[in-house]
Design a protein around this motif. Structure first.
Motif, mmCIF file in Angstrom:
data_model
loop_
_atom_site.group_PDB
_atom_site.id
_atom_site.type_symbol
_atom_site.label_atom_id
_atom_site.label_comp_id
_atom_site.label_asym_id
_atom_site.label_seq_id
_atom_site.Cartn_x
_atom_site.Cartn_y
_atom_site.Cartn_z
ATOM 1 N N CYS A 123 0.422 -1.350 -0.160
ATOM 2 C CA CYS A 123 0.012 0.147 0.062
ATOM 3 C C CYS A 123 0.855 0.959 -0.048
ATOM 4 O O CYS A 123 0.246 2.025 -0.015
ATOM 5 C CB CYS A 123 -1.211 0.023 0.860
ATOM 6 N N THR A 124 2.063 1.374 -0.157
ATOM 7 C CA THR A 124 2.732 2.117 0.060
ATOM 8 C C THR A 124 3.966 2.010 -1.491
ATOM 9 O O THR A 124 4.801 2.792 -1.359
ATOM 10 C CB THR A 124 4.085 2.630 1.262
ATOM 11 N N HIS A 175 -6.012 -11.012 -2.274
ATOM 12 C CA HIS A 175 -7.251 -9.668 -2.422
ATOM 13 C C HIS A 175 -5.965 -8.719 -2.007
ATOM 14 O O HIS A 175 -6.888 -7.443 -2.718
ATOM 15 C CB HIS A 175 -7.905 -9.455 -0.889
ATOM 16 N N THR A 176 -5.116 -8.565 -0.661
ATOM 17 C CA THR A 176 -4.478 -7.304 -0.945
ATOM 18 C C THR A 176 -2.780 -8.009 -1.517
ATOM 19 O O THR A 176 -2.980 -9.087 -0.670
ATOM 20 C CB THR A 176 -4.591 -5.918 0.108
ATOM 21 N N GLY A 177 -1.815 -7.214 -0.763
ATOM 22 C CA GLY A 177 -0.413 -7.486 -1.512
ATOM 23 C C GLY A 177 -0.072 -8.373 0.249
ATOM 24 O O GLY A 177 0.427 -9.473 -0.351
ATOM 25 N N GLY A 178 -0.804 -8.318 0.566
ATOM 26 C CA GLY A 178 -0.051 -8.981 1.873
ATOM 27 C C GLY A 178 -1.313 -9.384 2.796
ATOM 28 O O GLY A 178 -1.580 -9.065 4.343
ATOM 29 N N MET A 179 -2.680 -9.654 2.495
ATOM 30 C CA MET A 179 -3.411 -10.224 3.131
ATOM 31 C C MET A 179 -3.027 -11.224 4.280
ATOM 32 O O MET A 179 -2.424 -11.892 3.785
ATOM 33 C CB MET A 179 -4.544 -11.278 2.248
ATOM 34 N N GLN A 180 -3.203 -11.049 5.326
ATOM 35 C CA GLN A 180 -4.120 -11.876 6.202
ATOM 36 C C GLN A 180 -4.890 -12.885 6.907
ATOM 37 O O GLN A 180 -6.091 -12.008 7.306
ATOM 38 C CB GLN A 180 -2.866 -11.757 7.488
ATOM 39 N N VAL A 181 -4.594 -13.888 7.558
ATOM 40 C CA VAL A 181 -5.696 -14.535 8.199
ATOM 41 C C VAL A 181 -5.616 -14.477 9.555
ATOM 42 O O VAL A 181 -4.579 -15.100 10.145
ATOM 43 C CB VAL A 181 -6.570 -15.484 7.153
ATOM 44 N N VAL A 182 -7.165 -15.254 10.518
ATOM 45 C CA VAL A 182 -6.849 -15.112 11.931
ATOM 46 C C VAL A 182 -7.168 -16.565 11.884
ATOM 47 O O VAL A 182 -8.046 -16.348 11.581
ATOM 48 C CB VAL A 182 -6.733 -14.217 12.697
ATOM 49 N N ARG A 183 -6.544 -17.272 13.340
ATOM 50 C CA ARG A 183 -6.047 -18.585 13.667
ATOM 51 C C ARG A 183 -6.117 -18.527 15.148
ATOM 52 O O ARG A 183 -5.733 -18.672 15.463
ATOM 53 C CB ARG A 183 -5.643 -19.942 13.407
ATOM 54 N N TYR A 210 -13.450 -12.901 -3.973
ATOM 55 C CA TYR A 210 -13.913 -11.942 -4.626
ATOM 56 C C TYR A 210 -12.967 -10.424 -6.075
ATOM 57 O O TYR A 210 -11.791 -11.287 -5.885
ATOM 58 C CB TYR A 210 -13.922 -10.626 -3.635
ATOM 59 N N PRO A 211 -13.765 -10.138 -6.889
ATOM 60 C CA PRO A 211 -13.147 -9.624 -7.980
ATOM 61 C C PRO A 211 -11.995 -8.965 -7.670
ATOM 62 O O PRO A 211 -11.489 -8.837 -8.332
ATOM 63 C CB PRO A 211 -13.765 -9.787 -8.882
ATOM 64 N N ALA A 212 -11.761 -8.066 -6.950
ATOM 65 C CA ALA A 212 -10.828 -7.014 -6.592
ATOM 66 C C ALA A 212 -9.580 -7.283 -5.389
ATOM 67 O O ALA A 212 -9.402 -7.624 -4.260
ATOM 68 C CB ALA A 212 -11.075 -5.696 -5.769
ATOM 69 N N ALA A 213 -8.321 -8.060 -6.103
ATOM 70 C CA ALA A 213 -7.260 -8.450 -6.010
ATOM 71 C C ALA A 213 -6.227 -8.801 -7.484
ATOM 72 O O ALA A 213 -6.089 -8.454 -8.415
ATOM 73 C CB ALA A 213 -7.691 -10.236 -5.823
ATOM 74 N N PRO A 214 -5.444 -7.818 -6.835
ATOM 75 C CA PRO A 214 -4.059 -7.608 -7.723
ATOM 76 C C PRO A 214 -3.320 -9.427 -7.625
ATOM 77 O O PRO A 214 -2.738 -9.182 -9.039
ATOM 78 C CB PRO A 214 -2.702 -7.303 -6.355
#
Length: 269
Positions: A123-124, A175-183, A210-214
């Motif tokens: 994002c930068t 979905h983004t470059g650094g999308m993370q999930v939580v377990r 979802y279609p918005a994804a790099p």
């Protein structure tokens, strides 16, 4: 003997909703299963093992007004309804830095923010030269995150990290470059807060992100990652599906939310 991680309570708190949206907006492949669906906007709270961890911060009145989205209630008010004080919360996981997930950081003045290295770079960096990729970011939020970095309030992670026994972060991307999930470990097993790695239950059922994804390839792999991390499909919680509010037991007491650590209602599918 292997130590068993502590069980945690997990809450999904709804703070906003969108209008109904056609399948072409919600899915990469709007095939026969797809129907019109709205987005529900949630933040999540994890409590157990002697600590409280918040997942995402939602957005505030300024963003709601700018984007024309209703704000049912402020996120700090939603957290207060379950006995959590945003002003003193020590740890906030940001699954990614889109405005509806990282637009309320000012409500957490004492928090340390957990972010993936790749998300801050994304994002930068050069991807933000593309209007279609930056539309879900607010530049003020990104600038504020840089200020938090300089204020030593950001804990960066590179891939998988355990932030507390029974709570771990996993880089998903897509979905983004650094999308993370939580377990999260709960009394019913390992629950995965998918956030925007899986917007809807149908995203998981039909491998339809979802279609918005790099990166569509990474978005598809992120769905598989959620399945690998969770104890079952019933242990994956999508990030924006209205069914979450129907499948899980309501918290009650005026809180617009549900308990994700309790067994879901199998009849409401």
């Amino acid at each position: 003997m292997i130590d068993r991680p502590p069980n945690h309570e997990v809450f999904a708190l709804r703070y906003s909703s969108s209008a109904m949206r056609p399948p072409r907006i919600n899915y990469s492949f709007p095939d026969s299963h797809a129907v019109d669906e709205n987005l529900e906007f949630y933040v999540w709270a994890i409590r157990g093992g002697g600590r409280t961890v918040i997942v995402d911060t939602g957005f505030d009145e300024a963003v709601a007004g700018k984007r024309g989205w209703p704000l049912h209630r402020r996120v700090d008010e939603a957290l207060s309804s379950i006995g959590v004080d945003a002003a003193t919360t020590p740890d906030v996981v940001l699954t990614h830095l889109h405005l509806d997930h990282a637009g309320g950081t000012a409500m957490f003045p004492k928090a340390r923010f957990h972010v993936q290295d790749r998300e801050m770079a994304y994002c930068t960096g050069r991807c933000m030269c593309q209007g279609r990729l930056r539309t879900a970011f607010e530049v003020d939020h990104v600038v504020q995150m840089v200020r938090y970095v300089h204020g030593e309030r950001v804990r960066f992670h590179d891939g998988t990290a355990e932030i507390s026994p029974g709570i771990s972060l996993h880089l998903a991307g897509g979905h983004t470059g650094g999308m993370q999930v939580v377990r999260v470990h709960t009394a019913r097993g390992w629950v995965v807060l998918a956030s925007d790695a899986a917007h809807f239950y149908n995203s998981l059922t039909y491998a339809n992100p979802y279609p918005a994804a790099p990166s569509l390839a990474e978005a598809l792999e992120a769905l598989r990652l959620c399945e690998d991390l969770a104890d079952s499909a019933d242990h994956i919680v999508p990030g924006h599906d209205a069914q979450v509010m129907r499948r899980y037991p309501l918290i009650g007491g005026g809180a617009d939310g549900v308990r994700l650590d309790l067994v879901p209602n199998v009849t409401d599918r």
